[in-house]
Design an enzyme around this catalytic site. Sequence first.
Site, PDB file in Angstrom:
ATOM      1  N   THR A  23      82.062  44.800  29.760  1.00  0.00           N
ATOM      2  CA  THR A  23      81.722  45.364  28.458  1.00  0.00           C
ATOM      3  C   THR A  23      81.727  46.881  28.551  1.00  0.00           C
ATOM      4  O   THR A  23      81.027  47.446  29.384  1.00  0.00           O
ATOM      5  CB  THR A  23      80.328  44.917  28.012  1.00  0.00           C
ATOM      6  N   LEU A  24      82.513  47.515  27.726  1.00  0.00           N
ATOM      7  CA  LEU A  24      82.562  48.978  27.746  1.00  0.00           C
ATOM      8  C   LEU A  24      81.976  49.569  26.474  1.00  0.00           C
ATOM      9  O   LEU A  24      81.237  50.526  26.501  1.00  0.00           O
ATOM     10  CB  LEU A  24      84.009  49.449  27.937  1.00  0.00           C
TER      11      LEU A  24
END
Lengths: 245, 271
Positions: A23-24
């Site tokens: 997850t960025l």
Amino acid sequence: MTFTIPIENGDAVKIAEAESQRTLYPYVTGTSIVAIKYKDGVLMASDMGGSYGSTLRYKNIERMKAIGKHSLLGASGEISDFQEILRYLDELTLNDNMWDDGNSLGPKEIHNYLTRVMYNRRNKFNPLWNTLVLGGVKNGKSYLGMVSMIGVSFEDDHVATGFGNHLARPILRDEWHADLSFEDGVKLLEKCMRVLLYRDRSAINKLQIAKITEEGVTVSQPYSLKTFWEFSSFHNPTASAEGSW
Amino acid sequence: MFRNQYDTDVTTWSPTGRLFQVEYAMEAVKQGSAAIGLRSRSHVVLACVNKAQSELSSHQRKIFKVDDHIGVAIAGLTADGRVLSRYMRSESINHSFTYESPLPVGRLVVHLADKAQVCTQRSWKRPYGVGLLVGGLDESGAHLYYNCPSGNYFEYQAFAIGSRSQAAKTYLERRFESFGDSSREDLIKDAILAVRETLQGETLKSSLCTVAILGVDEPFHFLDQEAIQKVIDTFEKVPEEEEGEDEAEAGAAQPAEQGGAGAGDVAPMEM
């Protein structure tokens, strides 16, 4: 992060693939949740908006869900991660029900389980991008707690996420007291939600209020708050600031 | 029980539908020294007889704290008992860590029973040779369970396992209906009296027994020797009448069990 991938080592290729799936940033997000303890249990309010960046793309998202017999979960942040969390909790409550032995997971247990999940994901640098609010009543005792995406977790008499932290909390600190009636509790939540509606650009005027008591969970039908836009300072907003719009 | 051609493997059924290795494991429990458990609605008491290998050694520990709200008394191969206690402690603490809440004892005994069952269905394993009396709390109050090497578990108001446990069981059968509403003190007294039954006339001293208690507002802990001696003193003052009747009853009920349970026949690893 770049590194050469030796062809022989299958594991290194797998690691590279896994990296790119961390997850960025969040994509579809929900805004604040506000919740308070009251006389018979817990009241929670959220709007029904899902923003796609700055676009208010989805306007019918339920961000509060009942968990088991005793708990209510509200989430702000990435909606798909909220759905993933609901899947975890579904499995958890299913297994709990299958025991069929008179014991059941209460809000405290669910809150701690979620804290463990969020913190462990944070440690793997792959967080679930949510701030969760967990409220519930079991054996006459009310419970209200919060977990953030980095695993910060605590209990309190009133909580708020996102913009609610900045806009709703001061109101709650001043006006919350123990043993609020249902009507007073709803009025207090509506006051907070109205401020958020005016000032949070990702809020929409379609909200739900959920109530959890010893009897169970009820989520209200969506409704709108009355707003007033005729304040004199709205008429000529740039009067005191030349050149702004 | 006699040797037969179906008793070599735990995975061999007999023609009459028995697994002899599992039954032999249950025999090991009967050889161990006695352990007793009883419960009221709010408390569970575990008691056991302290047996030492020789006068020079200390006695084996047979009662273990699993958590503040769960305790276990064992009879049979104490090494197996220790390993299972460690498993129980581990399960309990993992649950507490994840849920910040005590593991309901009913769920723990199911995990334990499932673990025991695995050993009855693998050719490379043997059943655990230990019976466990698990006392603990869950949302509905105090509970006492007996876990068997066969993988079965049962809930009891009161139970006794190990050698000469029949005498204790007879005593408990007479009294168990009143245990539900017993006070904490009466429950302890009944536990110690049940221990006395298994001693077959030997004078009861606090050094001969270990007693532990847990309750709804009382975390698991052992009673110290003085407290036990005080309870003993309340009834040992009238020795003649009570002991007379009990011995007669116990004598009648014992013949079957006495076969292998004489002190000299106990294997060193069993206590």
